[in-house]
Design an enzyme around this catalytic site. Sequence first.
Site, short mmCIF file in Angstrom:
data_model
loop_
_atom_site.label_atom_id
_atom_site.label_comp_id
_atom_site.label_asym_id
_atom_site.label_seq_id
_atom_site.Cartn_x
_atom_site.Cartn_y
_atom_site.Cartn_z
N HIS A 88 -0.78 -0.40 -9.76
CA HIS A 88 -1.56 -1.34 -8.95
C HIS A 88 -2.05 -2.54 -9.79
O HIS A 88 -3.24 -2.82 -9.85
CB HIS A 88 -2.74 -0.64 -8.27
CG HIS A 88 -3.11 -1.28 -6.97
ND1 HIS A 88 -3.42 -0.56 -5.84
CD2 HIS A 88 -3.24 -2.58 -6.61
CE1 HIS A 88 -3.72 -1.39 -4.85
NE2 HIS A 88 -3.61 -2.63 -5.30
N ARG A 93 0.86 -1.18 0.00
CA ARG A 93 0.00 0.00 0.00
C ARG A 93 0.90 1.24 0.00
O ARG A 93 1.90 1.29 0.71
CB ARG A 93 -0.92 0.03 1.23
CG ARG A 93 -2.10 -0.92 1.16
CD ARG A 93 -3.10 -0.53 0.06
NE ARG A 93 -4.24 -1.45 -0.01
CZ ARG A 93 -4.32 -2.49 -0.84
NH1 ARG A 93 -3.34 -2.76 -1.67
NH2 ARG A 93 -5.40 -3.26 -0.85
N GLU A 96 -2.72 7.36 -4.98
CA GLU A 96 -3.09 6.67 -6.23
C GLU A 96 -4.57 6.75 -6.56
O GLU A 96 -4.95 6.61 -7.73
CB GLU A 96 -2.65 5.21 -6.18
CG GLU A 96 -3.45 4.35 -5.20
CD GLU A 96 -3.08 2.87 -5.28
OE1 GLU A 96 -1.88 2.55 -5.21
OE2 GLU A 96 -3.99 2.04 -5.40
P1 NAI Z 1 -1.58 -11.00 5.26
O1 NAI Z 1 -2.61 -10.48 6.18
O2 NAI Z 1 -1.55 -12.47 4.93
O3 NAI Z 1 -0.12 -10.63 5.82
C1 NAI Z 1 0.20 -9.39 6.34
C2 NAI Z 1 1.34 -9.57 7.33
O4 NAI Z 1 1.75 -8.30 7.77
C3 NAI Z 1 0.94 -10.40 8.57
O5 NAI Z 1 1.85 -11.45 8.79
C4 NAI Z 1 1.01 -9.36 9.69
O6 NAI Z 1 1.40 -9.93 10.94
C5 NAI Z 1 2.06 -8.43 9.15
N1 NAI Z 1 2.09 -7.14 9.82
C6 NAI Z 1 1.11 -6.50 10.47
N2 NAI Z 1 1.58 -5.36 11.01
C7 NAI Z 1 2.88 -5.29 10.68
C8 NAI Z 1 3.92 -4.36 10.97
N3 NAI Z 1 3.70 -3.28 11.72
N4 NAI Z 1 5.14 -4.60 10.45
C9 NAI Z 1 5.39 -5.71 9.73
N5 NAI Z 1 4.46 -6.63 9.44
C10 NAI Z 1 3.21 -6.42 9.92
O7 NAI Z 1 -1.70 -10.13 3.93
P2 NAI Z 1 -1.25 -10.51 2.46
O8 NAI Z 1 -2.34 -11.24 1.77
O9 NAI Z 1 0.11 -11.12 2.50
O10 NAI Z 1 -1.16 -9.06 1.80
C11 NAI Z 1 -0.19 -8.11 2.19
C12 NAI Z 1 -0.56 -6.77 1.63
O11 NAI Z 1 -0.44 -6.81 0.21
C13 NAI Z 1 -2.04 -6.39 1.87
O12 NAI Z 1 -2.17 -5.72 3.08
C14 NAI Z 1 -2.34 -5.48 0.70
O13 NAI Z 1 -2.17 -4.15 1.15
C15 NAI Z 1 -1.29 -5.81 -0.34
N6 NAI Z 1 -1.84 -6.30 -1.58
C16 NAI Z 1 -1.50 -5.64 -2.74
C17 NAI Z 1 -1.99 -6.09 -3.96
C18 NAI Z 1 -1.60 -5.41 -5.25
O14 NAI Z 1 -2.22 -5.69 -6.30
N7 NAI Z 1 -0.59 -4.57 -5.27
C19 NAI Z 1 -2.91 -7.22 -4.04
C20 NAI Z 1 -3.15 -7.87 -2.76
C21 NAI Z 1 -2.65 -7.40 -1.59
#
Ligand code: NAI
Length: 331
Positions: free
Chosen positions: A295, A234, A263
Site C-alpha cells: 500500500h 482496494r 492487509e
Molecule cells: P474516484 O472516486 O475519482 O473514481 C472512482 C471511479 O470508480 C468513479 O468514476 C466511479 O464511477 C467508478 N466506479 C464506481 N463503482 C464502480 C463499479 N462498480 N465498477 C467500475 N467503476 C466504478 O476515485 P479515485 O481517486 O480515482 O480512486 C480510486 C480508488 O483508488 C479509491 O477508491 C481508492 O480505493 C484507491 N486508492 C488507492 C491508493 C493507494 O495508495 N493504493 C491511494 C488512493 C486511492
Amino acid sequence: MRIAVFSTKPYDEKGLSEAASDSGHDLTYFEARLTAATATLAADHDAVCAFVNDELDRACLSTLRDLGVQLVLMRCAGYNRVDLAAADEFGLTVARVPAYSPYAVAEHTIALMLGLNRRLHRAHSRVRNQDFSLDGLQGFDMHGKTIGIVGTGTIGTVFARLMRGFHCEVLAYDPYPNDEVVRLRGTYVELDELFERSKVISLHCPLTPDTHHLVDERRLKLLPEGALVVNTSRGGLIDTKAAIEALKSGELGGLALDVYEEEAELFFEDRSEQILTDDVFARLLSFPNVLITSHQAFFTNEALANIAQTTIANADAVAAGEPPEGLVEPA
Ligand code: NAI
C-alpha cells in the site's frame, strides 16, 4: 481543535505538524490503529485523524461520540472502513482527502505493471546473487496491447492517459463514463468484454458491496492467455483465493498488488521477525509471477504534502462552522 492522530508514522507527524503550524489546532500523535479498542485514546479531543486501515465501525464511532469527538478526518481518499450510517446517527462529521495526487497512484500502477511484465523483482534478486541468466524473465511489449481499466475516476483517467502514451488500446468500464477517457480514444465496454479482451487489467474503482470480489473465479476464466491483473485500489476487489487458483492453473498470467484483502493485519509495519500466519498471503508470495508492494502507491512527497494540507483545511472549515471541502456525505 484538539485532534487525535492515529496510525501515526514519522512522515505523518512531520507533514501534519508542518501543515498545522499556523492553524491553532493541537495535534496528539498515537502510533496505535484506531479501532473500538483504542478509541478511548481520543478522550479530550474534538476530532480524530485516521488512515486507511483504521477500523471506524459502529463500536468505535459510538465510543468517539461518548468522548465528545465531533469530527473524523480521514487522511486518505477511501473511506470503506468508516460506518457512515453510524457516523450520521451519532452526529459525527466525516471528511476525507478526495484527491491528493492521482499521479502518485497511477505512476505506481505503471511501475507494478512493468515490473511484473518484465519480472524486475526476480531480475534484481538474481543480479544481486551474480546470477545473470535470463530464463523466466521474458515479458511482452506494452506497445499496441489492450489495457482494461475498471473505474475511470481521477486515478483511472490519469492511468488511461499514461497508457495512451505507451500506444496501448484502452478499454474501460465505469457505470459513469468519463468524457476525458473518450477524448483519449478509450472505449467503454461491458465488464465481461473488458476481461475477455484485455492483456492487462487495472483496477481503479472504490470498494463497495457492488465491487467486492469483482475479480472472481468466473471473470478470471474470461481472461486471454497470459493476461496480467494489477490492483492499486482496494484488496477486496479481488477474490484472492480464486486468483491463487487461476495462477496455479495458468489462467492468470501474473498478479501485481499494492493492496490485499486482509492487509489491515499486515501492512505498514515491519514484521520481518514474525512468523507469517496468513496462509493465503504466504501462498501469494510463493509465485514467481506475483509482485506485491504494501500500500505504497500514494507515497510520494507531493501526495503526503497535499494530504496533510487538505486534512488541516478540513479541520479549519469545521472549526469555522463551514462544510469541509472533503465532506463525506452520510450513507
Ligand atoms: P474516484 O472516486 O475519482 O473514481 C472512482 C471511479 O470508480 C468513479 O468514476 C466511479 O464511477 C467508478 N466506479 C464506481 N463503482 C464502480 C463499479 N462498480 N465498477 C467500475 N467503476 C466504478 O476515485 P479515485 O481517486 O480515482 O480512486 C480510486 C480508488 O483508488 C479509491 O477508491 C481508492 O480505493 C484507491 N486508492 C488507492 C491508493 C493507494 O495508495 N493504493 C491511494 C488512493 C486511492
